[in-house]
Design a protein around this motif. Structure first.
Motif, PDB file in Angstrom:
ATOM      1  N   LEU A  20      37.177  87.225   0.882  1.00  0.00           N
ATOM      2  CA  LEU A  20      37.236  87.220  -0.819  1.00  0.00           C
ATOM      3  C   LEU A  20      36.464  86.442  -1.483  1.00  0.00           C
ATOM      4  CD1 LEU A  20      41.110  87.730  -2.066  1.00  0.00           C
ATOM      5  CD2 LEU A  20      39.651  89.699  -1.317  1.00  0.00           C
ATOM      6  N   ASP A  21      36.022  84.987  -0.989  1.00  0.00           N
ATOM      7  CA  ASP A  21      35.196  84.097  -2.655  1.00  0.00           C
ATOM      8  C   ASP A  21      33.631  84.635  -1.198  1.00  0.00           C
ATOM      9  OD1 ASP A  21      35.191  83.162   0.328  1.00  0.00           O
ATOM     10  OD2 ASP A  21      35.409  81.227   0.652  1.00  0.00           O
ATOM     11  N   GLU A  22      33.308  85.504  -0.985  1.00  0.00           N
ATOM     12  CA  GLU A  22      31.768  85.868  -0.507  1.00  0.00           C
ATOM     13  C   GLU A  22      31.346  86.331  -1.746  1.00  0.00           C
ATOM     14  OE1 GLU A  22      30.210  88.032   2.454  1.00  0.00           O
ATOM     15  OE2 GLU A  22      32.273  86.836   3.867  1.00  0.00           O
ATOM     16  N   PRO A  23      29.773  86.642  -1.641  1.00  0.00           N
ATOM     17  CA  PRO A  23      29.547  86.618  -3.250  1.00  0.00           C
ATOM     18  C   PRO A  23      30.030  88.315  -3.559  1.00  0.00           C
ATOM     19  CG  PRO A  23      27.777  85.231  -2.725  1.00  0.00           C
ATOM     20  CD  PRO A  23      28.787  85.577  -1.480  1.00  0.00           C
ATOM     21  N   GLU A  24      29.835  89.312  -4.591  1.00  0.00           N
ATOM     22  CA  GLU A  24      29.904  90.298  -4.428  1.00  0.00           C
ATOM     23  C   GLU A  24      30.934  91.265  -3.694  1.00  0.00           C
ATOM     24  OE1 GLU A  24      27.341  89.403  -5.714  1.00  0.00           O
ATOM     25  OE2 GLU A  24      27.974  89.425  -7.167  1.00  0.00           O
ATOM     26  N   ARG A  25      32.105  90.060  -2.530  1.00  0.00           N
ATOM     27  CA  ARG A  25      32.873  90.554  -1.792  1.00  0.00           C
ATOM     28  C   ARG A  25      32.407  91.704  -0.630  1.00  0.00           C
ATOM     29  NH1 ARG A  25      38.654  90.968  -5.006  1.00  0.00           N
ATOM     30  NH2 ARG A  25      38.271  88.698  -5.161  1.00  0.00           N
ATOM     31  N   ALA A  26      30.521  91.444  -0.798  1.00  0.00           N
ATOM     32  CA  ALA A  26      30.050  92.836  -0.021  1.00  0.00           C
ATOM     33  C   ALA A  26      28.625  91.922   1.067  1.00  0.00           C
ATOM     34  CB  ALA A  26      29.763  93.624  -0.355  1.00  0.00           C
TER      35      ALA A  26
END
Length: 330
Positions: free
Chosen positions: A257-263
């Protein structure tokens, strides 16, 4: 719901100042889109009209035509995707009409797919948008079966039957949608409210019923033309559905959930970039959802490494990694 407003909102991780800077707006490459539309239209004419004739004339040799029909699946979906974001054609009316026609040929409910995709942008990886995560409530065996069914065409099957809910009384549909979506997560109440509002919208329900009837008539006529060769059409539709199902959550599989853009972005051979319509740059698309697909490669080269494809993350390898099992939202 306005597509640009919907896709602009959503939970994002903190970005650097250079990443937050929005690049110049890029015009739609109408020539490129028209070329791909012509290619997909030719494939659909082959699937619905020419292939049954060729099968009767050539026999099993003509079955090899399944290969281009299946390989063009992401391009067909990609054109629908561009229409969802208003980036297929400059004129809004033409953009929606062509997108709807492409969806009918794919046996997809355009209104439902558009709403679901925009909600995916707005609420990426919220509880309703985690098909790869075991919720802890469902028996693990049932969840396991459901997850692999989802990968192996289940998503497409669900989208095929979604329009049937538009034939039910609106109150029943709203109740079923509210129960299925739930209200978990920080944005759960908003998500549930928006889905229920969509399910009860009479204008959208009417369009979904009309489009579903047109899709069924088109495909029923096709099955009639195939005659004894009807399994060729059925298998082709299934394989196209598997490709769509595998690609759906691929850029979000096991994403924190903390990854950029969640993608995530991926690396793909140059020959596949047009076929995929640059969907391997999915994180970049989430960051700039109103940019046309043709603008993404140049945009990736202008932004820092956090927005460019991971060098060792291959698109097709990542697709197969989904079969390892449930991902985790950390």
């Amino acid at each position: 719901m306005d597509p640009q407003a919907s896709t602009a909102a959503g939970p994002d991780a903190a970005d650097t100042a250079s990443e937050r800077r929005t690049p110049r707006r890029v015009a739609i490459d109408r020539r490129a889109n028209l070329a791909l539309m012509a290619l997909v239209a030719t494939a659909m004419l082959l699937q619905f009209l020419a292939w049954p004739f060729l099968l009767r004339q050539w026999g099993a040799v003509a079955l090899w035509l399944v290969v281009p029909l299946v390989v063009l699946t992401p391009m067909h979906w990609g054109l629908i995707h561009e229409a969802i974001h208003g980036q297929l054609l400059p004129r809004r009316g033409a953009n929606e009409s062509v997108g709807r026609a492409l969806a009918i040929a794919f046996l997809l409910p355009f209104d439902a797919v558009r709403f679901g995709h925009l909600m995916h942008h707005r609420f990426t990886r919220e509880p309703f948008d985690q098909p790869d995560v075991h919720d802890g409530k469902t028996h693990r065996l049932l969840a396991f079966i459901g997850y692999y069914a989802h990968l192996l065409g289940g998503l497409y099957v669900v989208e095929l039957i979604l329009p049937l809910f538009a034939f039910l009384p609106a109150k029943w549909t709203c109740w079923l949608v509210a129960r299925q979506i739930g209200s978990e997560g920080p944005a759960g109440m908003d998500v549930q409210r928006l889905f229920v509002g969509f399910a009860g919208n009479q204008e959208r329900r009417s369009r979904m019923r009309r489009d579903w009837i047109l899709s069924v008539m088109l495909h029923a006529a096709a099955f009639y033309l195939y005659g004894t060769w009807w399994p060729a059409l059925a298998v082709t539709m299934y394989l196209r559905g598997v490709w769509l199902s595998l690609a759906d959550n691929l850029p979000h599989y096991d994403v924190s959930l903390d990854e950029p853009e969640r993608a995530r972005n991926f690396r793909v051979p140059a020959i596949w970039q047009t076929v995929l319509m640059n969907h391997h740059l999915h994180r970049l698309h989430h960051r700039h959802p109103t940019h046309p697909w043709t603008a993404l490669p140049a945009l990736a080269s202008e932004l820092p490494m956090t927005s460019t494809p991971v060098p060792d993350a291959g698109y097709f390898g990542a697709a197969l990694r989904q079969f390892r099992g449930f991902g985790k939202v950390r």
